[in-house]
Design a protein around this motif. Structure first.
Motif, PDB file in Angstrom:
ATOM      1  N   LEU A  11      53.308 -24.012  71.457  1.00 14.41           N
ATOM      2  CA  LEU A  11      53.769 -23.191  72.579  1.00 14.41           C
ATOM      3  C   LEU A  11      55.169 -23.631  73.013  1.00 14.41           C
ATOM      4  CD1 LEU A  11      53.507 -21.094  74.825  1.00 14.41           C
ATOM      5  CD2 LEU A  11      52.175 -22.757  76.140  1.00 14.41           C
ATOM      6  N   ASP A  12      55.396 -24.950  73.070  1.00 14.53           N
ATOM      7  CA  ASP A  12      56.741 -25.442  73.409  1.00 14.53           C
ATOM      8  C   ASP A  12      57.776 -24.884  72.439  1.00 14.53           C
ATOM      9  OD1 ASP A  12      55.690 -26.914  75.479  1.00 14.53           O
ATOM     10  OD2 ASP A  12      55.749 -28.842  74.433  1.00 14.53           O
ATOM     11  N   LEU A  13      57.434 -24.914  71.138  1.00 15.82           N
ATOM     12  CA  LEU A  13      58.366 -24.422  70.117  1.00 15.82           C
ATOM     13  C   LEU A  13      58.588 -22.912  70.256  1.00 15.82           C
ATOM     14  CD1 LEU A  13      57.061 -26.405  67.003  1.00 15.82           C
ATOM     15  CD2 LEU A  13      59.214 -26.799  68.236  1.00 15.82           C
ATOM     16  N   ALA A  14      57.502 -22.163  70.468  1.00 16.38           N
ATOM     17  CA  ALA A  14      57.626 -20.704  70.603  1.00 16.38           C
ATOM     18  C   ALA A  14      58.453 -20.351  71.838  1.00 16.38           C
ATOM     19  CB  ALA A  14      56.238 -20.059  70.680  1.00 16.38           C
ATOM     20  N   THR A  52      50.355 -18.054  54.116  1.00 19.19           N
ATOM     21  CA  THR A  52      49.613 -17.264  53.120  1.00 19.19           C
ATOM     22  C   THR A  52      49.761 -15.761  53.374  1.00 19.19           C
ATOM     23  OG1 THR A  52      48.025 -19.037  52.916  1.00 19.19           O
ATOM     24  CG2 THR A  52      47.324 -16.893  52.106  1.00 19.19           C
ATOM     25  N   PHE A  53      49.743 -15.370  54.639  1.00 14.70           N
ATOM     26  CA  PHE A  53      49.787 -13.937  54.935  1.00 14.70           C
ATOM     27  C   PHE A  53      51.159 -13.480  55.412  1.00 14.70           C
ATOM     28  CE2 PHE A  53      45.300 -15.203  55.332  1.00 14.70           C
ATOM     29  CZ  PHE A  53      44.803 -14.425  54.292  1.00 14.70           C
ATOM     30  N   GLY A  54      52.132 -14.410  55.421  1.00 18.47           N
ATOM     31  CA  GLY A  54      53.515 -14.034  55.710  1.00 18.47           C
ATOM     32  C   GLY A  54      53.749 -13.470  57.101  1.00 18.47           C
ATOM     33  N   LEU A  55      53.096 -14.028  58.097  1.00 12.03           N
ATOM     34  CA  LEU A  55      53.281 -13.526  59.464  1.00 12.03           C
ATOM     35  C   LEU A  55      54.637 -13.963  60.015  1.00 12.03           C
ATOM     36  CD1 LEU A  55      49.719 -14.420  60.704  1.00 12.03           C
ATOM     37  CD2 LEU A  55      50.645 -12.122  60.675  1.00 12.03           C
ATOM     38  N   THR A  56      55.269 -13.088  60.806  1.00 14.80           N
ATOM     39  CA  THR A  56      56.556 -13.416  61.423  1.00 14.80           C
ATOM     40  C   THR A  56      56.541 -13.000  62.894  1.00 14.80           C
ATOM     41  OG1 THR A  56      57.641 -11.285  61.148  1.00 14.80           O
ATOM     42  CG2 THR A  56      57.686 -12.777  59.247  1.00 14.80           C
ATOM     43  N   SER A  57      57.660 -13.272  63.571  1.00 14.79           N
ATOM     44  CA  SER A  57      57.745 -12.926  64.993  1.00 14.79           C
ATOM     45  C   SER A  57      57.770 -11.411  65.220  1.00 14.79           C
ATOM     46  CB  SER A  57      58.996 -13.566  65.603  1.00 14.79           C
ATOM     47  OG  SER A  57      60.139 -13.055  64.958  1.00 14.79           O
ATOM     48  N   GLU A  58      57.936 -10.643  64.150  1.00 20.57           N
ATOM     49  CA  GLU A  58      57.908  -9.183  64.285  1.00 20.57           C
ATOM     50  C   GLU A  58      56.480  -8.636  64.346  1.00 20.57           C
ATOM     51  OE1 GLU A  58      60.871  -7.292  64.361  1.00 20.57           O
ATOM     52  OE2 GLU A  58      61.549  -9.371  64.643  1.00 20.57           O
ATOM     53  N   ASP A  59      55.517  -9.476  64.010  1.00 16.34           N
ATOM     54  CA  ASP A  59      54.149  -8.974  63.886  1.00 16.34           C
ATOM     55  C   ASP A  59      53.443  -8.821  65.236  1.00 16.34           C
ATOM     56  OD1 ASP A  59      53.398  -8.402  61.119  1.00 16.34           O
ATOM     57  OD2 ASP A  59      54.102 -10.458  60.763  1.00 16.34           O
ATOM     58  N   VAL A  60      52.473  -7.906  65.223  1.00 16.20           N
ATOM     59  CA  VAL A  60      51.645  -7.668  66.407  1.00 16.20           C
ATOM     60  C   VAL A  60      50.183  -7.784  65.974  1.00 16.20           C
ATOM     61  CG1 VAL A  60      51.014  -6.038  68.234  1.00 16.20           C
ATOM     62  CG2 VAL A  60      53.360  -6.071  67.346  1.00 16.20           C
ATOM     63  N   LEU A  61      49.459  -8.719  66.605  1.00 15.68           N
ATOM     64  CA  LEU A  61      48.039  -8.914  66.279  1.00 15.68           C
ATOM     65  C   LEU A  61      47.166  -8.319  67.375  1.00 15.68           C
ATOM     66  CD1 LEU A  61      49.357 -11.378  64.616  1.00 15.68           C
ATOM     67  CD2 LEU A  61      47.094 -12.374  64.807  1.00 15.68           C
ATOM     68  N   ALA A  62      46.102  -7.638  66.982  1.00 12.14           N
ATOM     69  CA  ALA A  62      45.155  -7.106  67.964  1.00 12.14           C
ATOM     70  C   ALA A  62      43.894  -7.957  67.915  1.00 12.14           C
ATOM     71  CB  ALA A  62      44.845  -5.647  67.666  1.00 12.14           C
ATOM     72  N   ASN A  63      43.646  -8.672  68.986  1.00 13.34           N
ATOM     73  CA  ASN A  63      42.530  -9.626  69.024  1.00 13.34           C
ATOM     74  C   ASN A  63      41.217  -8.952  69.376  1.00 13.34           C
ATOM     75  OD1 ASN A  63      41.099 -11.140  71.613  1.00 13.34           O
ATOM     76  ND2 ASN A  63      41.059 -12.374  69.769  1.00 13.34           N
ATOM     77  N   SER A  98      38.924 -16.345  66.990  1.00 11.19           N
ATOM     78  CA  SER A  98      40.050 -16.174  67.918  1.00 11.19           C
ATOM     79  C   SER A  98      41.134 -17.225  67.686  1.00 11.19           C
ATOM     80  CB  SER A  98      39.555 -16.250  69.363  1.00 11.19           C
ATOM     81  OG  SER A  98      39.036 -17.536  69.639  1.00 11.19           O
ATOM     82  N   ILE A  99      40.817 -18.301  66.980  1.00 12.12           N
ATOM     83  CA  ILE A  99      41.811 -19.352  66.706  1.00 12.12           C
ATOM     84  C   ILE A  99      42.937 -18.795  65.836  1.00 12.12           C
ATOM     85  CG2 ILE A  99      42.162 -21.620  65.613  1.00 12.12           C
ATOM     86  CD1 ILE A  99      40.591 -21.539  68.335  1.00 12.12           C
ATOM     87  N   PHE A 100      42.571 -17.972  64.867  1.00  8.61           N
ATOM     88  CA  PHE A 100      43.572 -17.305  64.031  1.00  8.61           C
ATOM     89  C   PHE A 100      44.524 -16.504  64.916  1.00  8.61           C
ATOM     90  CE2 PHE A 100      45.187 -13.578  61.899  1.00  8.61           C
ATOM     91  CZ  PHE A 100      45.510 -13.999  60.624  1.00  8.61           C
ATOM     92  N   ASP A 101      43.963 -15.742  65.843  1.00  9.35           N
ATOM     93  CA  ASP A 101      44.766 -14.854  66.680  1.00  9.35           C
ATOM     94  C   ASP A 101      45.688 -15.655  67.609  1.00  9.35           C
ATOM     95  OD1 ASP A 101      43.300 -12.820  65.517  1.00  9.35           O
ATOM     96  OD2 ASP A 101      41.924 -12.598  67.192  1.00  9.35           O
ATOM     97  N   ILE A 102      45.100 -16.587  68.360  1.00 11.20           N
ATOM     98  CA  ILE A 102      45.878 -17.296  69.393  1.00 11.20           C
ATOM     99  C   ILE A 102      46.962 -18.159  68.751  1.00 11.20           C
ATOM    100  CG2 ILE A 102      45.781 -19.034  71.226  1.00 11.20           C
ATOM    101  CD1 ILE A 102      42.841 -18.141  71.710  1.00 11.20           C
ATOM    102  N   TYR A 103      46.565 -19.034  67.831  1.00  9.13           N
ATOM    103  CA  TYR A 103      47.516 -20.014  67.298  1.00  9.13           C
ATOM    104  C   TYR A 103      48.376 -19.414  66.184  1.00  9.13           C
ATOM    105  CZ  TYR A 103      45.002 -23.045  70.358  1.00  9.13           C
ATOM    106  OH  TYR A 103      44.456 -23.574  71.501  1.00  9.13           O
ATOM    107  N   GLY A 104      47.853 -18.378  65.514  1.00  8.38           N
ATOM    108  CA  GLY A 104      48.664 -17.661  64.528  1.00  8.38           C
ATOM    109  C   GLY A 104      49.867 -17.009  65.199  1.00  8.38           C
ATOM    110  N   CYS A 105      49.704 -16.565  66.442  1.00  2.00           N
ATOM    111  CA  CYS A 105      50.829 -15.977  67.176  1.00  2.00           C
ATOM    112  C   CYS A 105      51.776 -17.059  67.684  1.00  2.00           C
ATOM    113  CB  CYS A 105      50.317 -15.132  68.336  1.00  2.00           C
ATOM    114  SG  CYS A 105      49.652 -13.561  67.765  1.00  2.00           S
ATOM    115  N   LEU A 106      51.226 -18.176  68.157  1.00  2.00           N
ATOM    116  CA  LEU A 106      52.100 -19.240  68.681  1.00  2.00           C
ATOM    117  C   LEU A 106      52.987 -19.806  67.578  1.00  2.00           C
ATOM    118  CD1 LEU A 106      49.818 -21.362  71.043  1.00  2.00           C
ATOM    119  CD2 LEU A 106      51.520 -19.643  71.669  1.00  2.00           C
TER     120      LEU A 106
END
Lengths: 79, 511
Positions: B12-15, B187-198, B207-215
């Motif tokens: 979170l600090d980094l984001a 592995t899935f090439g996520l970037t800051s442009e992505d939008v995840l629907a939890n 939910s760990i994928f969703d929360i921390y994958g976004c951070l």
């Protein structure tokens, strides 16, 4: 058309609730176990056909649609 | 580099440093930038430290919202593990969790705080969310505490169904989460442009994928309003209108969406990744998704809560017939999968055995349950040379001819219903509390994907009334969907309830 009455009659009939007095127009249909999520899909199809309306995801964000009265409120907005 | 972090809250600090003004998390009524998320979490974290929690676990008992995410981060800033509790958790279940956990604090809202008055809190302080985020920030206090955290400290405890009726607290460490989302993002090439629907509830490991994958990537997390899981046919429209690129859902929801045929009506040009985990995904419905959205990446992920979230994956790379099973694939980075036969030897290729997991994602054990921990978390029996922590999943699997692992089922009475892990014993323990009931047995009717409750009683019962009573003890997803009352339940020769006969009755006679 009495929107509330039409919806209530449909739900009592479609989900075999009959005249069970525990179902009121403010009963949570899903939490109280009267309707499951497949039933929710049927309800939306019924509303769209009967009242010739479209229910969109924005309606669902704004209205909870958990009780007969809440569902009727969405219909009243659209007809 | 994520690999040098001592706590997942550093993500979170980094984001906040890189993407501070970008929206990080949103729900139906509010959205927070990464900077604002960090600021609120630091306020609440300061408050927690001043309350003297000293690294003790903190229960987060709130409606599913951005406030939950703020609270999780705050607890990490305070140096302790957080414990997500569903807003509709039965109070008796919460009481059992509190007794096992001995938490320092409970973060909640005023309405739920009133409900807590009726149960034993064991000295835990109740803090109101709105007040915790209203105070000041003491960064030096927070960071001196945070610097003392090591990555093998617990990050969260998730309670999962226990066969005796008492939930088990799976205790996961920071390293497990950091390694896992480093792997998912690359592995899935996520970037800051992505939008995840939890979709996943926060007490569920998906939910760990969703929360921390976004951070870790700076992507935006949208918490789907709960209403959409009643009206699931509305989900495709929600994805379209919110520009969602990535979903990681439980198969039950994917199946219901496919069966509603809405995918054929709603165009989803932005959706790129469709990932699923938590139960078996049938190819019948997956093929409906693939026909509607042929350009998406589809991946079948596998893993129990005890290994953080996911330990194996299969990116769908060929056509499957509707009736074929999907592989669960190969181990993720920093994870190793071993299949052991009944004599604890490695199973030969094609031979079925128990799937066991080694690697940084393996949990620390069950909170305050050393005996239960020792049964499931063991020394790798293949390794006589040094300590090697292994989790025995209880899942039966084999390695197919193509080297991919295939899942076969369970070796005990644990089942998956709508993606939720349920011990039939926990339902039975709750049903034994019903009045006028002599004996009970919960049976999983696999063909119809439902739990059937058998009651031994001379009374007259209605499923809906019984479920209302059971809701005091067990969550909604565990409720039986069919009921049969018998004067006497069948018994085996050694006087156990005869589950086989009950199962055969279901298949032959129905209810």
């Amino acid at each position: 058309m009495d929107v509330e009455k039409t919806i209530e009659e449909y739900i009592r009939d479609a989900f075999e609730i009959g005249d069970d007095p525990e179902l009121t127009r403010d009963t949570h249909l899903f939490d109280e176990g009267f309707v499951d999520s497949l039933g929710a899909l049927q309800i939306v199809r019924f509303l769209e056909e009967t009242f010739s309306i479209q229910i969109t995801q924005k309606d669902l964000v704004l209205y909870p649609m958990n009780t007969i009265n809440e569902i009727a409120a969405v219909v009243h907005e659209k007809i | 580099m994520a690999s040098t972090l001592n706590s997942a809250v550093r993500l979170l600090d980094l984001a906040a440093g890189r993407y501070g003004s970008k929206v990080g998390v949103a729900d139906a009524s509010s959205e927070l930038t990464f900077a604002r998320l960090r600021e609120l979490a630091l306020r609440a974290g300061t408050r927690l430290i001043r309350e003297g929690v000293q690294g003790a676990p903190v229960i987060v008992y709130l409606d599913k919202s951005v406030n939950c995410i703020v609270s999780f981060m705050a607890v990490m800033y305070s140096g302790g593990p957080y414990v997500p509790a569903a807003a509709d958790i039965p109070l008796q279940r919460l009481e059992k969790i509190i007794a096992n956990l001995e938490p320092g604090c409970i973060i909640t809202d005023t309405a739920k705080a009133a409900a807590l008055d009726g149960i034993e809190l064991g000295g835990a302080k109740v803090l109101i969310y709105d007040e915790t985020v209203g105070g000041e920030i003491d960064e030096s206090l927070v960071y001196s505490r945070l610097n003392g955290v090591v990555d093998t400290d617990p990050i969260y405890i998730m309670y999962t169904s226990g066969s005796t009726g008492t939930p088990k607290g799976v205790t996961v460490c920071h390293r497990g989460v950091i390694d896992y989302v480093s792997w998912t993002s690359s592995t899935f090439g996520l970037t800051s442009e992505d939008v995840l629907a939890n979709q996943a509830p926060f007490y569920f490991d998906n939910s760990i994928f969703d929360i921390y994958g976004c951070l870790i990537t700076g992507a935006k997390l949208i918490i789907i309003p709960e209403q959409f899981f009643v009206y699931q046919n509305m989900l495709p429209e929600f994805l379209r209108d919110n520009g969602v690129t990535t979903i990681f859902w439980v198969p039950t929801v994917m199946i219901n969406v496919a069966n509603s045929h809405e995918l054929e009506k709603v165009e989803l040009p932005k959706l790129k990744r469709v990932l699923f985990c938590g139960e078996v995904m049938p190819n019948l419905q997956l093929n409906m998704w693939r026909r509607a959205l042929p350009d998406c990446i589809y991946a079948n992920l596998y893993g129990p809560t005890e290994i953080t979230d996911v330990c194996s994956y299969y990116i769908v790379d060929r056509e499957f017939e509707d009736h074929e099973p999907l592989p669960i694939g190969r181990a993720c980075k920093n994870m190793r999968l071993v299949i052991l036969d009944e004599n604890n030897n490695e199973a030969a290729p094609g031979e079925k055995g128990e799937l066991c997991v080694i690697g940084s994602g393996v949990a620390l054990g069950y909170w305050n349950e050393l005996e239960l921990t020792a049964r499931a978390f063991v020394q790798n029996p293949l390794n006589p040379s040094y300590n090697e922590w292994m989790y025995r999943t209880g899942d039966i699997a084999y390695v197919g001819g193509d080297g991919l692992i295939m899942y076969c089922g369970r070796k005990d009475f644990q089942i998956k219903i709508k993606g939720n892990r349920v011990e039939l014993g926990e339902i039975e323990a709750a049903a034994m509390c019903l009045e006028n009931v002599q004996n009970v047995c919960a049976v999983f009717d696999a063909e119809n994907e439902r739990i059937v409750l058998f009651l031994e009683s001379k009374g007259d019962f209605k499923l809906r009334t019984i479920n209302k009573e059971l809701l005091k003890y067990i969550p909604k997803y565990m409720l039986p969907s069919a009921l049969r009352v018998m004067e006497k339940l069948p018994h085996t020769a050694n006087d156990k309830i005869d589950r086989k006969t009950l199962g055969a009755m279901l298949r032959e006679e129905g209810l």
